[in-house]
Motif scaffolding. Structure first.
Motif, mmCIF file in Angstrom:
data_model
loop_
_atom_site.group_PDB
_atom_site.id
_atom_site.type_symbol
_atom_site.label_atom_id
_atom_site.label_comp_id
_atom_site.label_asym_id
_atom_site.label_seq_id
_atom_site.Cartn_x
_atom_site.Cartn_y
_atom_site.Cartn_z
ATOM 1 N N ALA A 95 -1.245 -0.411 6.438
ATOM 2 C CA ALA A 95 -0.535 -0.645 5.190
ATOM 3 C C ALA A 95 0.451 -1.795 5.348
ATOM 4 O O ALA A 95 0.695 -2.300 6.457
ATOM 5 C CB ALA A 95 0.195 0.615 4.748
ATOM 6 N N VAL A 96 1.025 -2.198 4.225
ATOM 7 C CA VAL A 96 1.995 -3.296 4.226
ATOM 8 C C VAL A 96 3.348 -2.811 4.720
ATOM 9 O O VAL A 96 3.952 -3.394 5.615
ATOM 10 C CB VAL A 96 2.113 -3.905 2.810
ATOM 11 C CG1 VAL A 96 3.287 -4.890 2.746
ATOM 12 C CG2 VAL A 96 0.813 -4.595 2.427
ATOM 13 N N SER A 97 3.830 -1.715 4.140
ATOM 14 C CA SER A 97 5.188 -1.249 4.415
ATOM 15 C C SER A 97 5.174 0.164 4.961
ATOM 16 O O SER A 97 4.486 1.041 4.426
ATOM 17 C CB SER A 97 6.020 -1.307 3.132
ATOM 18 O OG SER A 97 7.212 -0.578 3.262
ATOM 19 N N ARG A 98 5.936 0.383 6.009
ATOM 20 C CA ARG A 98 6.030 1.725 6.582
ATOM 21 C C ARG A 98 6.651 2.709 5.601
ATOM 22 O O ARG A 98 6.201 3.855 5.487
ATOM 23 C CB ARG A 98 6.852 1.672 7.868
ATOM 24 C CG ARG A 98 7.074 3.004 8.540
ATOM 25 C CD ARG A 98 7.836 2.837 9.848
ATOM 26 N NE ARG A 98 8.128 4.109 10.458
ATOM 27 C CZ ARG A 98 9.213 4.841 10.188
ATOM 28 N NH1 ARG A 98 10.099 4.392 9.326
ATOM 29 N NH2 ARG A 98 9.417 5.992 10.796
ATOM 30 N N GLU A 99 7.686 2.293 4.880
ATOM 31 C CA GLU A 99 8.441 3.201 4.024
ATOM 32 C C GLU A 99 7.792 3.418 2.661
ATOM 33 O O GLU A 99 7.974 4.471 2.055
ATOM 34 C CB GLU A 99 9.871 2.677 3.827
ATOM 35 C CG GLU A 99 10.697 2.621 5.097
ATOM 36 C CD GLU A 99 10.886 3.999 5.712
ATOM 37 O OE1 GLU A 99 10.932 4.991 4.952
ATOM 38 O OE2 GLU A 99 10.975 4.083 6.947
ATOM 39 N N ILE A 145 -6.658 1.516 3.745
ATOM 40 C CA ILE A 145 -5.808 0.326 3.625
ATOM 41 C C ILE A 145 -4.987 0.466 2.351
ATOM 42 O O ILE A 145 -5.531 0.743 1.285
ATOM 43 C CB ILE A 145 -6.650 -0.966 3.551
ATOM 44 C CG1 ILE A 145 -7.723 -0.974 4.637
ATOM 45 C CG2 ILE A 145 -5.754 -2.192 3.672
ATOM 46 C CD1 ILE A 145 -8.757 -2.084 4.466
ATOM 47 N N ALA A 146 -3.685 0.265 2.458
ATOM 48 C CA ALA A 146 -2.809 0.413 1.298
ATOM 49 C C ALA A 146 -1.769 -0.694 1.301
ATOM 50 O O ALA A 146 -1.322 -1.147 2.360
ATOM 51 C CB ALA A 146 -2.123 1.781 1.313
ATOM 52 N N GLY A 147 -1.367 -1.108 0.094
ATOM 53 C CA GLY A 147 -0.312 -2.110 0.016
ATOM 54 C C GLY A 147 -0.466 -3.023 -1.173
ATOM 55 O O GLY A 147 -1.566 -3.217 -1.702
ATOM 56 N N GLY A 148 0.621 -3.574 -1.598
ATOM 57 C CA GLY A 148 0.628 -4.469 -2.748
ATOM 58 C C GLY A 148 0.808 -3.679 -4.025
ATOM 59 O O GLY A 148 0.046 -2.737 -4.301
ATOM 60 N N PHE A 149 1.836 -4.011 -4.797
ATOM 61 C CA PHE A 149 2.051 -3.333 -6.068
ATOM 62 C C PHE A 149 1.033 -3.832 -7.088
ATOM 63 O O PHE A 149 0.532 -4.969 -7.005
ATOM 64 C CB PHE A 149 3.468 -3.581 -6.584
ATOM 65 C CG PHE A 149 4.541 -3.038 -5.680
ATOM 66 C CD1 PHE A 149 4.388 -1.820 -5.056
ATOM 67 C CD2 PHE A 149 5.710 -3.757 -5.463
ATOM 68 C CE1 PHE A 149 5.364 -1.308 -4.218
ATOM 69 C CE2 PHE A 149 6.698 -3.262 -4.631
ATOM 70 C CZ PHE A 149 6.530 -2.041 -4.007
ATOM 71 N N ASP A 150 0.696 -2.985 -8.055
ATOM 72 C CA ASP A 150 -0.253 -3.371 -9.091
ATOM 73 C C ASP A 150 0.249 -4.614 -9.825
ATOM 74 O O ASP A 150 1.445 -4.726 -10.141
ATOM 75 C CB ASP A 150 -0.451 -2.224 -10.082
ATOM 76 C CG ASP A 150 -1.344 -1.132 -9.500
ATOM 77 O OD1 ASP A 150 -1.953 -1.369 -8.437
ATOM 78 O OD2 ASP A 150 -1.427 -0.049 -10.110
ATOM 79 N N ALA A 160 -3.328 -6.947 5.955
ATOM 80 C CA ALA A 160 -3.660 -5.591 6.414
ATOM 81 C C ALA A 160 -5.161 -5.350 6.338
ATOM 82 O O ALA A 160 -5.770 -4.774 7.267
ATOM 83 C CB ALA A 160 -2.903 -4.561 5.578
ATOM 84 N N ALA A 161 -5.791 -5.807 5.241
ATOM 85 C CA ALA A 161 -7.234 -5.624 5.102
ATOM 86 C C ALA A 161 -8.002 -6.417 6.154
ATOM 87 O O ALA A 161 -8.988 -5.935 6.735
ATOM 88 C CB ALA A 161 -7.668 -6.038 3.698
#
Length: 546
Positions: A95-99, A145-150, A160-161
């Motif tokens: 992911a992009v951000s841990r938090e 894989i997660a990250g990036g706001f809509d 990350a991808a």
């Protein structure tokens, strides 16, 4: 001389977990099916030792002509079995951000029953080479894989991808993109055709978390791709099915919680028998130590578990050897407090509406040395606001019965009747109020018993009134000082029936969540009072107060 043929109709119910194996023998006694023996032991001990334990129990009660046949009878009996998955489904989260995106993705994955074996985020402080080597060494069934706001095009999300694309072998497991929808096409081109699934973003912006779509997709992937075995015999599937059938048969709204060694399952069933369930991969006792500050929290909430270092050592032991049994009162207190912490974690999102029945399962809860300890774990962990019956699945029967075909589960539950669950009693849990001030006034009336004065419960108090199993009392609850039972009310007085059990009627005005004093000495005094109020033996009809 004639020989009388002796028949023995029996069945064996088995729940084989990752740490503990539980077995119950049901047999026909005077025309009725009854639970005649049950036992539990570490799974590693094997089937022979478990069968021997059942034989030892039955020897004292069966027809003497059957004693020497018991081992063969149990070995040949019809088996109804459920079990924990042969191995956990493993997932890597990148992911992009841990938090933000990382934590949201991890929570959704664990709530769907996945074991997250590796978490890598772009902001974790490691070098690109370190991240890549960690992911290449990971043995996983799927990649998330997660990250990036809509609405955004985050280059860090693409990073990350690309990291997953570099680490993953071709056809090396399913890939789920749960990030910005605007990047989905670019991410898809990084993998072979058909490898990527695009799911709604669990963290669409900085303020909101929407994990439902991701959780549902991961749960489906777990069933279809990773655990191809007959899923109805998985404990995580069978237990909710049994709770749903029990709710449909009784017309009650039921929450069942099964706290295992490695994972935990919660099932919420409506009166019509429909149910929803969730598996928490780190929700078992062994997962307690993985939470930040777990040892300090357990030591603080227990009050009598010893120093933080000793609690930390116990939690590590439970993770390494989850079938470990507490050897001292301090270890027992720490273990049961860890169970309360894990139960609270399962219900972070809460349960909408009141419950009619709360069922606890799993060795730590259902096999607690005293019924009052099981009740404390359920009350403190779940906080069921309102008037709720409490019970435990002491013989671990719900899982095996839930593995039966749909049209047979209800029949199995009905056959066992009162042997199915051990009732603890009825809890009245309120929230709100001012500490020390009167929260509720409760009048208890039992047919054939003399009238008695109302029981006054102050905010912060826990009281128990003896009400044996099989008895029903009419109670009138008068709420005071802004206290609520969770639902809107038209009258200041509420009249309900309370059923008895091993603990009785529990009047809990400690609030939601439970409030504790900041000073350690005061906190220990309050905790000891609550513990004693539930544990002390008292004359029938008296209340125990803390």
């Amino acid at each position: 001389m004639t020989t009388t043929l002796v028949r023995a109709d029996m069945a064996l119910l088995l729940d084989v977990g990752s740490a503990w194996a539980k077995a119950g023998v049901i047999g026909r006694v005077r025309g009725r099916w009854r639970l005649v023996a049950h036992a539990a032991q570490p799974t590693a001990w094997g089937a022979t030792a478990l069968r021997r334990s059942l034989v030892d129990q039955l020897t004292a009660s069966v027809d003497p002509r059957l004693v020497h046949q018991l081992d063969d009878l149990i070995a040949d009996a019809n088996r109804i079995e459920c079990h924990t998955a042969r191995r956990p489904a493993r997932l890597a989260v990148v992911a992009v951000s841990r938090e933000l995106s990382g934590s949201a993705a991890r929570r959704a994955a664990e709530a769907a029953g996945w074991q997250v074996v590796e978490t890598v985020t772009v902001d974790d402080g490691r070098t690109l080479a370190d991240r890549l080597s960690m992911l290449q060494a990971a043995e996983v069934d799927a990649w998330l894989i997660a990250g990036g706001f809509d609405g955004s095009r985050s280059p860090r999300a693409l990073e990350a991808a690309a990291l997953v694309a570099a680490a993953r072998r071709v056809e090396g497991g399913a890939v789920i993109w749960a990030g910005s929808a605007s990047l989905a096409a670019e991410v898809d081109r990084l993998f072979e055709p058909g490898a990527l699934s695009v799911i709604g973003n669990p963290r669409p912006d900085a303020r909101h978390e929407e994990p439902a779509a991701l959780r549902a997709h991961l749960a489906g992937l777990l069933r279809d791709a990773v655990t191809p075995e007959d899923e109805t015999h998985l404990s995580s599937v069978a237990f909710p099915r049994a709770i749903g059938a029990l709710a449909g048969a009784t017309g009650l709204r039921i929450l069942g919680v099964d706290l295992g060694a490695r994972s935990a399952t919660r099932a919420l069933a409506e009166p019509d028998g429909t149910f929803s369930s969730r598996v928490h991969a780190r929700g078992g006792l062994a997962g307690t130590v993985l939470a930040s500050g777990a040892a300090a929290r357990v030591a603080r909430l227990a009050g009598d578990a010893g120093e933080e270092a000793a609690v930390a050592d116990l939690l590590q032991t439970l993770r390494a050897r989850p079938s470990t049994l507490p050897q001292t009162p301090e270890e027992l207190s720490a273990t049961q407090t860890a169970a309360r912490v894990q139960l609270a974690g399962m219900l972070e999102e809460g349960v909408v509406g009141s419950l009619d029945l709360l069922v606890g399962a799993g060795r730590t809860i259902a096999a607690a040395p005293r019924p009052a300890q099981a009740a404390r774990m359920l009350l403190d962990g779940i906080r069921p606001v309102g008037v709720t019956q409490l019970a435990v699945d002491a013989a671990a029967l719900l899982g095996p019965l839930g593995s039966l075909p749909d049209d047979e589960i209800g029949e199995g539950l009905a056959l066992l009747g009162e042997d199915l669950l051990v009732p603890l009693g009825t809890a009245v849990v309120c929230r709100g109020g001012v500490p020390g001030r009167l929260a509720m006034r409760v009048t208890v009336h039992r047919s054939g018993w003399p009238s008695r004065s109302p029981i006054e419960v102050r905010s912060g108090q826990l009281q128990a009134v003896t009400l044996p199993r099989g008895q029903v009392a009419e109670i009138t609850i008068e709420l005071l000082g802004g206290v609520s039972l969770g639902a809107p009310r038209r009258s200041p007085r509420i009249e309900v029936n309370a059923t008895g059990g091993a603990v009785g009627l529990m009047l809990d005005a400690r609030g939601v969540p439970v409030g504790l004093p900041k000073r350690s000495d005061d906190r220990r005094t309050v905790l000891a009072g609550w513990r004693d109020s539930m544990a002390r033996e008292s004359p029938a009809g008296s209340e125990r107060v803390a």
